[in-house]
Design an enzyme around this catalytic site. Structure first.
Site, PDB file in Angstrom:
ATOM      1  CG  HIS A 116      -2.013  -1.141   1.350  1.00 19.96           C
ATOM      2  ND1 HIS A 116      -2.743  -1.585   0.155  1.00 19.96           N
ATOM      3  CD2 HIS A 116      -2.409  -1.821   2.465  1.00 19.96           C
ATOM      4  CE1 HIS A 116      -3.474  -2.572   0.807  1.00 19.96           C
ATOM      5  NE2 HIS A 116      -3.400  -2.600   2.040  1.00 19.96           N
ATOM      6  NE  ARG A 138     -14.056  -0.765  -3.802  1.00 21.26           N
ATOM      7  CZ  ARG A 138     -14.550  -1.604  -2.825  1.00 21.26           C
ATOM      8  NH1 ARG A 138     -13.629  -1.817  -1.919  1.00 21.26           N
ATOM      9  NH2 ARG A 138     -15.914  -1.902  -2.391  1.00 21.26           N
ATOM     10  CB  SER A 146     -14.127  -0.808   2.039  1.00 25.37           C
ATOM     11  OG  SER A 146     -13.644  -1.821   2.264  1.00 25.37           O
ATOM     12  CG  MET A 240     -11.816 -14.907  -4.158  1.00 26.01           C
ATOM     13  SD  MET A 240     -11.090 -13.249  -4.472  1.00 26.01           S
ATOM     14  CE  MET A 240     -12.324 -12.002  -4.711  1.00 26.01           C
TER      15      MET A 240
END
Length: 306
Positions: A116, A138, A146, A240
């Protein structure tokens, strides 16, 4: 570890890297490890997955991992979470005995490594050699909602008020810093280079097959139709989510009744943002577009179909 006396809940499990409020790191991302990256040996056949937090990291790493295993999902399912989430800035920390940069240094090639980190904290050799770099971006509104849920999910952060987090997100004072700065620096540094691929989370969700084929071509993997089908089936969100439940050390990472993945949908922010919060984000976006000279919307809106 830097002192965290000026940090209060929900950020007391974080620290300001180099004292910068726009470089908030969770303590599991040890500052000694980040400092050590300046000497990290990069290989030309490395694959680096770059994301801002909550921008689809697990999604893209599973796609890449499945491709690099040519759709052999049984091999992937043998991995534990601490062997899958290889953020190069991670550890040592509870449940992660060895710093990631030390661990991956012993791996055979080709290595899949995630991060990140902003450009200036990456190992310098990432930019002097030619590893493959995949950046996934995103919508910052979806990243924000989120991230708010993430604070309530993982033990290395603390739950926080939604309004408070929105304000901190716009100020760039959340973990790993400003969304716009992260994207602008990576695009300005790597945009247009042949070892760099940019994907939008929104496009991957829209066409997982097409995105997987694009990644496979970029990485030089010629998968047959059966192999590709296994990749695509494995990376269905529901598949997932169930699979991640089996590989996560719940007692180390997650709070009770929480899961590593939440909804994974595009546009979830619309059910959470107030009109005032949306206006705040619009003003922030306009200001940052002017500051960086980049039309950021092209990096998080679905690509129009031709």
């Amino acid at each position: 570890m830097p002192e965290t006396t000026e940090l209060t809940p929900p950020f007391e499990k974080t620290y300001y890297y180099d004292g910068r409020k726009d470089r908030l790191m969770v303590t599991a991302m040890h500052n000694d490890s980040i400092h050590a990256l300046k000497d990290f040996e990069v290989r030309d056949d490395d694959v680096y997955i770059v994301t801002y937090p909550k921008a689809g990291t697990t999604f893209i790493l599973e796609i890449v991992d499945a491709i690099m295993h040519r759709g052999n999902i049984d091999e992937i399912k043998g991995k534990r979470m601490e062997d899958k989430l290889n953020l190069i800035e991670l550890g040592p920390a509870p449940g992660i005995e060895i710093a990631t940069y030390k661990k991956v240094s012993t791996w055979k090639s080709p290595r899949q490594i995630q991060t990140h980190l902003p450009v200036d904290l990456m190992p310098p050799q990432v930019f002097t050699k030619k590893p493959r770099i995949i950046l996934v971006t995103r919508n910052p509104r979806d990243c924000c909602i989120s991230l708010h849920a993430w604070h309530a999910t993982v033990k290395f952060l603390e739950p926080c008020d939604w309004d408070y987090l929105v304000d901190r997100f716009v100020e760039g004072q959340v973990i790993w810093g400003c969304w716009f700065e992260h994207l602008a620096d990576w695009i300005n540094k790597m945009g247009g280079k042949d070892n760099f691929l940019h994907l939008k989370y929104e496009d991957i969700k829209e066409d997982r097959q097409g995105a997987s084929e694009t990644v496979a071509n970029f990485l030089g993997y010629d998968l047959n139709p059966d192999e590709m089908k296994r990749v695509v089936d494995h990376t269905d969100f529901n598949n997932m989510k169930e699979y991640m439940k089996t590989v996560t050390q719940r007692d180390v990472f997650l709070r009770e009744n929480r899961h590593w993945q939440r909804k994974g949908i595009v546009g979830d922010w619309k059910s959470n943002f107030t009109v005032a919060q949306d206006e705040k984000f619009k003003e922030w976006e306009q200001r940052k577009c002017k500051e960086y000279g980049i039309d950021f919307m092209q990096y998080y809106t679905k690509t129009p179909k031709k």
